[in-house]
Design a protein around this motif. Sequence first.
Motif, PDB file in Angstrom:
ATOM      1  N   TRP A   2       0.830  -1.205   0.000  1.00 24.03           N
ATOM      2  CA  TRP A   2       0.000   0.000   0.000  1.00 24.03           C
ATOM      3  C   TRP A   2       0.870   1.263   0.000  1.00 24.03           C
ATOM      4  N   ALA A  40       1.662   2.618  -3.325  1.00 21.49           N
ATOM      5  CA  ALA A  40       0.566   2.999  -4.219  1.00 21.49           C
ATOM      6  C   ALA A  40       0.622   4.491  -4.524  1.00 21.49           C
ATOM      7  N   THR A  61      -2.927  -9.533  -2.633  1.00 22.29           N
ATOM      8  CA  THR A  61      -3.165 -10.311  -3.839  1.00 22.29           C
ATOM      9  C   THR A  61      -2.214 -11.485  -3.970  1.00 22.29           C
ATOM     10  N   THR A  73      -0.346 -11.818  -7.110  1.00 23.04           N
ATOM     11  CA  THR A  73       0.317 -11.578  -8.390  1.00 23.04           C
ATOM     12  C   THR A  73       1.762 -12.071  -8.416  1.00 23.04           C
ATOM     13  N   SER A  91       2.909 -10.183  -2.624  1.00 22.22           N
ATOM     14  CA  SER A  91       1.623 -10.643  -3.142  1.00 22.22           C
ATOM     15  C   SER A  91       1.651 -12.133  -3.436  1.00 22.22           C
ATOM     16  N   SER A 147      -5.557  -9.716 -13.428  1.00 16.63           N
ATOM     17  CA  SER A 147      -4.916  -8.501 -12.954  1.00 16.63           C
ATOM     18  C   SER A 147      -4.746  -7.556 -14.128  1.00 16.63           C
ATOM     19  N   HIS A 197      -0.146  -7.088 -12.214  1.00 13.56           N
ATOM     20  CA  HIS A 197      -0.284  -6.018 -11.230  1.00 13.56           C
ATOM     21  C   HIS A 197      -1.734  -5.895 -10.761  1.00 13.56           C
ATOM     22  N   THR A 198      -1.907  -5.788  -9.435  1.00 12.43           N
ATOM     23  CA  THR A 198      -3.194  -5.447  -8.834  1.00 12.43           C
ATOM     24  C   THR A 198      -4.286  -6.441  -9.205  1.00 12.43           C
ATOM     25  N   ARG A 253      -7.569  -8.566  -8.957  1.00 10.08           N
ATOM     26  CA  ARG A 253      -8.886  -8.186  -8.439  1.00 10.08           C
ATOM     27  C   ARG A 253      -9.635  -9.391  -7.872  1.00 10.08           C
ATOM     28  N   GLU A 299      -7.711  -6.022  -1.301  1.00  9.68           N
ATOM     29  CA  GLU A 299      -7.674  -6.732  -2.582  1.00  9.68           C
ATOM     30  C   GLU A 299      -8.058  -8.197  -2.418  1.00  9.68           C
ATOM     31  N   HIS A 327      -8.620   1.608 -11.947  1.00 10.11           N
ATOM     32  CA  HIS A 327      -7.716   1.919 -10.835  1.00 10.11           C
ATOM     33  C   HIS A 327      -8.412   2.759  -9.749  1.00 10.11           C
TER      34      HIS A 327
END
Length: 582
Positions: free
Chosen positions: A94, A97, A256, A258, A292, A314, A503-504, A506, A548, A559
């Motif tokens: 975080w 971010a 996550t 990832t 992650s 992602s 990345h990121t 969901r 996440e 995003h």
Amino acid sequence: MGSDVTRRGFLAGAALAAAGVAAGGLAGCSSESSKGATSEPSAPASAGVPAAWDEEYEVIVVGGGVGMAAAIEAAEAGAGVVVLEKGDHAGGLWMTAGGSCTMGGNHVVQQREGIQDDADSWFEAEMHSCEYRGNPEIMRMLVEKGPDTVKWMEDLGMIWGPMTAGVLGGDVKRGLAPDPNPGVYEGGKGTPNSGICWTQLWEKKLAELDVPILLNSRMTRVYREWDGPVVGVEVETPDGIKNLKAAKGVVLCTGTWTDNARMAAGWDPRIVGPDTYGDGGIPAENLLYVNSSGDGHLAASKVGAAFADMSFVSYLYLFFGARSYWGWGEDPLDWTTNENYAAGKGLSRTADLYQKSIIVNGKGERYVNEASAADKLPEGMGALSENPEMPFMAAYLALDQPRNVWLIADSAAAEEMKWPMDQIENPNPKTGNMFDPACLAKADTIEDLASQMGVDAAALKATIDAYNADADAGEDSAFGKPGPLSKIETPPFYGAKASLIRHTQRNGLRVNTKSQVIDAWADIADPTVPVSSIDEEPVIPHLYAAGELGDALGWRRVHNSLGHYTTAARNAGANAAGETAV
């Protein structure tokens, strides 16, 4: 197998029996507890639950990113709380971010700026952004509680910047991000990442509440009573394995997966293999910091957690010349600032980059209209090149592995684009753009360039000759790339290898509007009949998830989700604190 043994019972028995074998050697571990230890057993070891606990709390929050928001709410509700963080600092990913969020519904910042908004309009914009595949009940909860989250962060000391258009589109400004926050994070350390503003405010508040954050403490399993509630967790610590009891609940905020190639392969086998990476560290350093890894997903699955759709795995980026999403370039690391933060990401991926270059596959041939990387989705749905089903990324994913994809430009184009030549000439995967020597090539001839790239020289020369001829003719005969086309003719020539970055990710665990985890093992009279509300689904007692890992934001959600993650974490922490202790 007797007829009285149900499938659910068999699965539960197998999982818990395996858990009991592992737990059997752990009973009796001891350590000092900041909240007071207990040696009273909570369940028979044969049920997979330790016979004795090393430490006991009312609420255990796993994950020192947004989990800190959950811990604040639980502590302010009167619960005894601990935060477990597997890294050596609070904040997790975080703190790296960008810090932006999408928040509407007529919150305090909108009011001060005279922006007219309401919950229904915001809800509709959010549902549109995920193509109506987010759970509407959860989205409604996030929207209704969202304005209070904006005020809550402000009460903690957050200085918000001016409202912006945001990512949802439309005429209403819902984009929100921190301004420089004196005493927390003032920016100017080589990156605009202000996610650190959130985490340092939370860390400061937890210190005021006397809530411990146990660093280097990785949760490795969740303990659940047979057919009953979650009662604690197993944790790897520098002092060995410990078993921690949670009298009221466990809140999972572990992010996550990832960085977990095995989990990624299960959802999309195209995104693993050579030249594919997660977003958690620096490959050149054997991954500086892998966060992650799906710890919460894996542990929750073993006690029967249900999962939301993760087929849109992602955001997917192609980095050229680098293979790292981020990192800190110098030692010793100071996690309280973004000093020495390296933004990574290689060449700046602007429309100009794709217009003034070509991209070739491992055969030395073009395979895509490069300019399509800069195309956009409909308003409020993000950037085209980030999504796996869209033309630019789909063309890459369709290539046979190893893909060995390279972007090629000549020195004239590099000069026009103002490439950071000092970094390219002296690549360092730990600093600046994090250019990696393994991902760069430079030569005075196309033949030498091909040799460095590992592609057929004749094929690459033919590809470039054909492209240059099209540039002279003013038309891309192969893929219809719009002009003007930049010829590749002025040495030296440059090659930048593509790396696929996950990345990121969901979605994750299915949760209800209280952020309780839904029980996939629960016996249901007629599973063919859908429930009318997600809140009617059976839950795993005393198990919550947020961030996440637990938000059901739907498919291809854009995003700026930090606000939603914070709202869900606060929701989980408050509800966990309200449970009856076991």
